[in-house]
Write an enzyme that holds these catalytic residues in place. Structure first.
Site, PDB file in Angstrom:
ATOM      1  CG  HIS A  51      -1.997  -0.941   1.229  1.00 17.60           C
ATOM      2  ND1 HIS A  51      -3.125  -0.759   1.987  1.00 17.60           N
ATOM      3  CD2 HIS A  51      -2.186  -2.103   0.571  1.00 17.60           C
ATOM      4  CE1 HIS A  51      -3.961  -1.766   1.801  1.00 17.60           C
ATOM      5  NE2 HIS A  51      -3.403  -2.599   0.940  1.00 17.60           N
ATOM      6  CD  GLU A  53      -2.104   4.269   3.162  1.00 17.04           C
ATOM      7  OE1 GLU A  53      -1.811   3.602   2.142  1.00 17.04           O
ATOM      8  OE2 GLU A  53      -3.254   4.335   3.606  1.00 17.04           O
ATOM      9  CB  CYS A  81      -6.747  -0.292   5.107  1.00 20.20           C
ATOM     10  SG  CYS A  81      -5.032  -0.869   5.088  1.00 20.20           S
ATOM     11  CB  CYS A  84      -2.230   1.784   6.126  1.00 20.61           C
ATOM     12  SG  CYS A  84      -1.798   0.950   4.575  1.00 20.61           S
TER      13      CYS A  84
END
Length: 157
Positions: A51, A53, A81, A84
């Site tokens: 992801h 992040e 999410c 993260c």
């Protein structure tokens, strides 16, 4: 200043969209300097943990040579999410700014409030909704285009 940095995160999201990735971008700022930038790479890497992040956090840790990202701000185009949000807490990022809410997986404000849960040993200052419409439109357009492509592929078969 938040809008300026969010625009940089949006530039990262556009890079993701250009290669067929979900358009989510993130940057990390330390003492008014961008020290990390990233975008989603799950489809490219075939790895659920890539992801935006997490990639930005890894880059920032390398840059600062420290797992504690104190005095930093994370800018991300979509509400983080649970994975993260956990990484944000673990890396001690004190401030998070995000664009669009994520009703299906957001764990900052939508489904849970992980970054402000006093049961953890770290909490974040959160600013939501910076350029939210622009960030949300990136995702809406991406998924609309993806559905149209899939529909066209079915027709051709």
């Amino acid at each position: 200043m938040d809008e300026y940095y969010m625009k940089l995160a949006i530039e990262e999201a556009n890079k993701a969209a250009a290669i067929g990735e979900v358009p989510i971008g993130a940057i990390i700022v330390y003492k008014d300097e961008v020290i990390a930038s990233a975008y989603n790479l799950r489809e490219t890497t075939k790895n659920a943990t890539t992801h935006a992040e997490l990639l930005a956090i890894q880059e920032a840790c390398n840059k600062l040579e420290n797992w504690r990202l104190e005095e930093t701000t994370l800018y991300v185009t979509l509400e983080p999410c649970p994975m993260c949000a956990g990484a944000i807490l673990q890396s001690r990022i004190p401030r998070v700014v995000y664009g669009a809410r994520d009703a299906k997986a957001g764990c900052v404000d939508s489904l849970y409030h992980l970054l402000n849960d006093s049961r953890f040993n770290h909490e974040c200052d959160v600013t939501e909704g910076v350029l939210a419409e622009e960030c949300g439109n990136l995702l809406t357009e991406f998924f609309r285009d993806l559905r149209a492509k899939k529909k066209n592929q079915k027709r051709q078969l």
